[in-house]
Enzyme design. Structure first.
Site, PDB file in Angstrom:
ATOM      1  N   ASP A   1       7.878  10.259 -10.770  1.00  0.00           N
ATOM      2  CA  ASP A   1       7.485   9.327  -9.712  1.00  0.00           C
ATOM      3  C   ASP A   1       8.589   9.226  -8.664  1.00  0.00           C
ATOM      4  OD1 ASP A   1       5.656   6.660  -9.094  1.00  0.00           O
ATOM      5  OD2 ASP A   1       7.773   6.376  -8.588  1.00  0.00           O
TER       6      ASP A   1
ATOM      7  N   HIS B   1       2.911   2.912  -0.127  1.00  0.00           N
ATOM      8  CA  HIS B   1       4.022   2.271  -0.828  1.00  0.00           C
ATOM      9  C   HIS B   1       3.988   0.741  -0.802  1.00  0.00           C
ATOM     10  CE1 HIS B   1       8.324   3.409  -2.214  1.00  0.00           C
ATOM     11  NE2 HIS B   1       7.949   2.291  -2.790  1.00  0.00           N
TER      12      HIS B   1
ATOM     13  N   TYR C   1      12.676   7.208  -1.045  1.00  0.00           N
ATOM     14  CA  TYR C   1      13.768   7.355  -2.034  1.00  0.00           C
ATOM     15  C   TYR C   1      14.763   8.447  -1.621  1.00  0.00           C
ATOM     16  CZ  TYR C   1      10.619   4.854  -5.307  1.00  0.00           C
ATOM     17  OH  TYR C   1       9.777   3.964  -5.922  1.00  0.00           O
TER      18      TYR C   1
ATOM     19  N   LYS D   1       5.008   8.672  -2.548  1.00  0.00           N
ATOM     20  CA  LYS D   1       4.462   7.527  -1.810  1.00  0.00           C
ATOM     21  C   LYS D   1       4.787   7.652  -0.331  1.00  0.00           C
ATOM     22  CE  LYS D   1       5.868   4.950  -5.900  1.00  0.00           C
ATOM     23  NZ  LYS D   1       7.190   5.539  -6.210  1.00  0.00           N
TER      24      LYS D   1
END
Ligand code: A2P
Length: 298
Positions: free
Chosen positions: A47, A110, A52, A77
Site C-alpha cells: 500500500d 486519498h 508518500y 492513492k
C-alpha cells in the site's frame, strides 16, 4: 481459517489480501529493502500513495523480487492536489510510470475535499473510466465519512470497493464499519497499530501508546505473542484489512506472524473496551489543500 494468504472479496469480485504492507512515512531509502523484506515474508499487498513519495522505490522493490505481477496486489492513492477529471488521468499515469506497472490493483481517492466536493466527484469519475479501461482492478476511497460516500455515490455509478480509514483499538470505528457493511464496502485500517496517536501527538493531544496498554500486554502474554500481534489479529478476526508498516525486518516478520493463535470472544471484548472515541489523525472533514499542501512531482 485465517492464514497469510487470506483474502477479502471486493464488491466487484476482486480478491484483496487481508494482510498488506504499508509504506506511509517510509523514506525512499528504506522503501526498497522493507518492501522486499515484506514480500519475502509473504505479504502480497503493498500500500503506497503518490503523496508518500516512494512509489518509484515500491516499483523497484517489486521488480527486484521477480514476483509474478498477478501474485502481488498494489494499492496507490491519488492526492488531493491531483483532483479533477483530467488531473486524475494525468496523476494516475504518473503513479503507474513511477511504479513501473501496467495496471494498479486498487486505486483510492486519498481524502475527500469537502470544500470542493465537485472535484472529488470528477476524480472518482476518472477512476471509474480507468476501471472500465482495465487499468485499475478496483477503485475506492480513503478517509471518507458515510455522508461523503453517499454524496459521491449519488453522482457516480460504482460503489467504492474499499474505504481505508484510521482504525485501531483506541479508535475502532464501529459505526463506520456498519456503514461499510450496509454498502458492501470493505474496511481497510490505516495505522492499525495506533502509532498515529504518537506521531500526530501535540500539546493538546498527548501521545497515547497503544502497544504499552496493560490489557494488550496481558492478552499478549497469555498467547506468547506481542501486543502488536494481538492488535493485528483483532482486526483480522473481524474481517478488517490491515496494512501495518515497519522498516525493520524483525517487525515486518512479527506483524505477519499472527495466524497461529486465536483471540477468544472475551479477549476480543476486552480489546473492544479500549475504545476512546478519539481519533489520532485527521478526520474526513479535514481534507483541504491548505492543511495538506503537497504538490506531486513528475
Ligand atoms: P518502525 O518502522 O520503526 O518499525 P501504524 O501502522 O499504526 O502507524 O504503526 C507504524 C509504527 O509502528 C511505525 O512507527 C513502526 O516503526 C512501528 N511498528 C511497526 N510494527 C511494530 C511492532 N511489531 N512493534 C512495535 N512497533 C511497531
Amino acid at each position: 481459517m485465517l492464514n497469510i494468504n487470506s483474502v477479502l472479496r471486493l464488491n466487484n469480485g476482486v480478491e484483496m489480501p487481508a494482510l498488506g504492507f504499508g509504506v506511509f512515512q517510509t523514506s525512499p531509502e528504506d522503501t526498497v529493502s522493507s518492501v522486499k523484506a515484506a514480500v519475502k515474508t509473504g505479504y502480497r499487498l503493498i500500500d503506497t500513495a503518490s503523496v508518500y513519495r516512494n512509489e518509484r522505490e515500491v516499483g523497484k522493490a517489486i521488480a527486484q523480487t521477480e514476483i509474478a505481477r498477478d501474485q502481488i496486489f498494489v494499492t496507490t492513492k491519488l492526492w488531493i492536489s491531483e483532483y479533477g477529471y483530467d488531473e486524475t488521468l494525468y496523476g494516475f499515469d504518473r503513479s503507474l510510470r513511477k511504479l513501473g506497472l501496467e495496471y494498479i490493483d486498487l486505486y483510492l481517492l486519498h481524502w475527500p475535499v469537502p470544500s470542493d466536493f465537485g472535484r472529488t466527484i470528477q476524480s472518482y469519475k476518472a477512476a471509474e473510466r480507468l476501471l472500465a479501461e482495465g487499468r485499475v482492478k478496483a477503485i475506492g476511497v480513503s478517509n471518507f465519512s458515510a455522508e461523503h460516500i453517499d454524496r459521491l455515490h449519488a453522482e457516480t455509478s460504482i460503489m467504492p470497493a474499499v474505504n481505508q480509514i484510521e482504525l485501531h483499538p483506541y479508535f475502532s470505528q464501529t459505526e463506520m464499519r456498519a456503514e461499510h457493511r450496509r454498502r458492501g464496502i470493505v474496511t481497510q485500517a490505516w495505522s492499525p497499530l495506533g502509532a498515529v496517536n504518537i506521531y500526530e501527538a501535540d500539546k493538546e493531544h498527548p501521545a497515547r501508546h497503544l502497544l504499552d496498554d496493560g490489557v494488550l500486554k496481558s492478552i499478549a502474554q497469555a498467547h506468547g505473542k506481542t501486543p502488536a500481534q494481538i492488535v493485528l489479529r483483532w482486526h483480522l478476526q473481524q474481517g478488517i484489512a490491515i496494512i501495518p508498516k515497519s522498516t525493520k525486518s524483525a517487525r515486518i516478520a512479527e506483524n505477519a506472524d499472527v495466524f497461529d493463535f486465536e483471540l477468544s470472544a472475551d479477549e476480543t471484548a476486552q480489546i473492544d473496551g479500549l475504545e476512546t472515541g478519539i481519533r489520532g489523525g485527521y478526520g474526513p472533514e479535514e481534507g483541504d489543500r491548505d492543511l495538506f499542501p503537497a504538490v506531486i512531482a513528475d
